[in-house]
Design an enzyme around this catalytic site. Structure first.
Site, PDB file in Angstrom:
ATOM      1  N   CYS A   6      43.423  38.150  62.199  1.00 49.57           N
ATOM      2  CA  CYS A   6      44.529  37.603  62.990  1.00 49.57           C
ATOM      3  C   CYS A   6      44.195  36.208  63.528  1.00 49.57           C
ATOM      4  O   CYS A   6      43.183  36.003  64.196  1.00 49.57           O
ATOM      5  CB  CYS A   6      44.824  38.562  64.146  1.00 49.57           C
ATOM      6  SG  CYS A   6      45.989  37.888  65.338  1.00 49.57           S
ATOM      7  N   HIS A  48      44.528  42.451  70.932  1.00 44.68           N
ATOM      8  CA  HIS A  48      45.475  42.412  69.812  1.00 44.68           C
ATOM      9  C   HIS A  48      46.490  43.541  69.903  1.00 44.68           C
ATOM     10  O   HIS A  48      46.129  44.714  69.876  1.00 44.68           O
ATOM     11  CB  HIS A  48      44.730  42.512  68.476  1.00 44.68           C
ATOM     12  CG  HIS A  48      45.658  42.431  67.302  1.00 44.68           C
ATOM     13  ND1 HIS A  48      46.039  41.244  66.747  1.00 44.68           N
ATOM     14  CD2 HIS A  48      46.329  43.397  66.626  1.00 44.68           C
ATOM     15  CE1 HIS A  48      46.891  41.458  65.758  1.00 44.68           C
ATOM     16  NE2 HIS A  48      47.083  42.770  65.660  1.00 44.68           N
ATOM     17  N   ASN A  89      59.880  36.813  69.099  1.00 45.56           N
ATOM     18  CA  ASN A  89      60.331  37.272  67.791  1.00 45.56           C
ATOM     19  C   ASN A  89      59.617  38.588  67.478  1.00 45.56           C
ATOM     20  O   ASN A  89      58.386  38.666  67.549  1.00 45.56           O
ATOM     21  CB  ASN A  89      60.011  36.223  66.722  1.00 45.56           C
ATOM     22  CG  ASN A  89      60.802  34.947  66.931  1.00 45.56           C
ATOM     23  OD1 ASN A  89      61.946  34.985  67.385  1.00 45.56           O
ATOM     24  ND2 ASN A  89      60.196  33.808  66.629  1.00 45.56           N
ATOM     25  N   HIS A 100      50.829  39.118  65.974  1.00 38.69           N
ATOM     26  CA  HIS A 100      50.105  39.295  67.242  1.00 38.69           C
ATOM     27  C   HIS A 100      51.129  38.911  68.304  1.00 38.69           C
ATOM     28  O   HIS A 100      51.649  37.782  68.273  1.00 38.69           O
ATOM     29  CB  HIS A 100      48.870  38.391  67.281  1.00 38.69           C
ATOM     30  CG  HIS A 100      48.039  38.478  68.536  1.00 38.69           C
ATOM     31  ND1 HIS A 100      46.651  38.639  68.515  1.00 38.69           N
ATOM     32  CD2 HIS A 100      48.377  38.402  69.846  1.00 38.69           C
ATOM     33  CE1 HIS A 100      46.198  38.668  69.761  1.00 38.69           C
ATOM     34  NE2 HIS A 100      47.222  38.513  70.588  1.00 38.69           N
ATOM     35  N   HIS A 102      53.412  37.429  70.849  1.00 39.80           N
ATOM     36  CA  HIS A 102      53.379  36.104  71.471  1.00 39.80           C
ATOM     37  C   HIS A 102      54.746  35.766  72.041  1.00 39.80           C
ATOM     38  O   HIS A 102      55.780  36.108  71.469  1.00 39.80           O
ATOM     39  CB  HIS A 102      52.924  35.019  70.488  1.00 39.80           C
ATOM     40  CG  HIS A 102      53.673  35.002  69.199  1.00 39.80           C
ATOM     41  ND1 HIS A 102      53.445  35.905  68.188  1.00 39.80           N
ATOM     42  CD2 HIS A 102      54.668  34.196  68.756  1.00 39.80           C
ATOM     43  CE1 HIS A 102      54.256  35.653  67.180  1.00 39.80           C
ATOM     44  NE2 HIS A 102      55.017  34.617  67.499  1.00 39.80           N
TER      45      HIS A 102
HETATM   46  P1  AMP Z   1      56.724  33.568  65.099  1.00 37.28           P
HETATM   47  O1  AMP Z   1      57.666  33.110  64.034  1.00 37.28           O
HETATM   48  O2  AMP Z   1      57.426  34.025  66.349  1.00 37.28           O
HETATM   49  O3  AMP Z   1      55.734  34.600  64.587  1.00 37.28           O
HETATM   50  O4  AMP Z   1      55.941  32.292  65.556  1.00 37.28           O
HETATM   51  C1  AMP Z   1      54.627  31.997  65.169  1.00 37.28           C
HETATM   52  C2  AMP Z   1      54.332  30.625  65.703  1.00 37.28           C
HETATM   53  O5  AMP Z   1      52.939  30.425  65.659  1.00 37.28           O
HETATM   54  C3  AMP Z   1      54.975  29.492  64.921  1.00 37.28           C
HETATM   55  O6  AMP Z   1      55.828  28.742  65.797  1.00 37.28           O
HETATM   56  C4  AMP Z   1      53.786  28.656  64.436  1.00 37.28           C
HETATM   57  O7  AMP Z   1      54.056  27.269  64.475  1.00 37.28           O
HETATM   58  C5  AMP Z   1      52.710  29.056  65.425  1.00 37.28           C
HETATM   59  N1  AMP Z   1      51.326  28.948  64.959  1.00 37.28           N
HETATM   60  C6  AMP Z   1      50.809  29.485  63.834  1.00 37.28           C
HETATM   61  N2  AMP Z   1      49.491  29.208  63.749  1.00 37.28           N
HETATM   62  C7  AMP Z   1      49.181  28.488  64.867  1.00 37.28           C
HETATM   63  C8  AMP Z   1      47.977  27.901  65.372  1.00 37.28           C
HETATM   64  N3  AMP Z   1      46.815  27.988  64.708  1.00 37.28           N
HETATM   65  N4  AMP Z   1      48.031  27.228  66.551  1.00 37.28           N
HETATM   66  C9  AMP Z   1      49.203  27.114  67.221  1.00 37.28           C
HETATM   67  N5  AMP Z   1      50.354  27.659  66.794  1.00 37.28           N
HETATM   68  C10 AMP Z   1      50.352  28.323  65.622  1.00 37.28           C
END
Ligand code: AMP
Length: 118
Positions: A6, A48, A89, A100, A102
């Site tokens: 993850c 997680h 989401n 994970h 968020h």
């Molecule tokens: P979701 O579509 O709600 O799963 O959003 C995942 C978010 O994680 C997206 O807006 C990505 O731009 C962001 N994301 C993915 N990898 C990273 C990372 N290494 N650092 C910061 N943001 C990330």
């Protein structure tokens, strides 16, 4: 507690760099790599869990910190007065990409309700 594959667990562990704006015992908040607003910060529990569907896997103290963090992030990033939106989401129809839990904290501009496809 941790998923080895993850990306957010790797950020929590310090194995991948992130622009951290808020760090507490159970929660970390860092700027989204692909910001969709002037302030776009992700709040994640350090333990997680895949999504809101796994919320029961978190201790109550972690849940409180996760849902308290957006206000702290807003104060830290200067958008508390203007206001901000929080989006979580959950699952494919919502376009969840990272498995994970968020919280997207979005501010610094007028944040509209999402458009619905179809
Ligand atoms: P979701 O579509 O709600 O799963 O959003 C995942 C978010 O994680 C997206 O807006 C990505 O731009 C962001 N994301 C993915 N990898 C990273 C990372 N290494 N650092 C910061 N943001 C990330």
């Amino acid at each position: 507690m941790r998923d080895e594959e993850c990306v957010f667990c790797k950020i929590v562990a310090g194995e991948i760099e992130a622009d951290v704006v808020y760090d507490a015992e159970e929660v970390l908040a860092f700027r989204d790599l692909n910001a969709r607003a002037p302030v776009h910060v992700l709040v994640v529990p350090k333990r997680h869990v895949g999504s809101l569907a796994g919320l029961d896997g978190l201790p109550d103290a972690a849940v409180r910190q996760v849902f308290g963090a957006p206000q702290a992030v807003a104060e830290e990033t200067g958008v508390a007065e203007g206001g901000y939106a929080v989006r979580i989401n959950t699952g494919p129809d919502a376009g969840q990409e990272v498995q994970h839990l968020h919280l997207h904290v979005l501010g610094g501009a007028r944040i509209m309700m999402p458009e619905v496809e179809g």
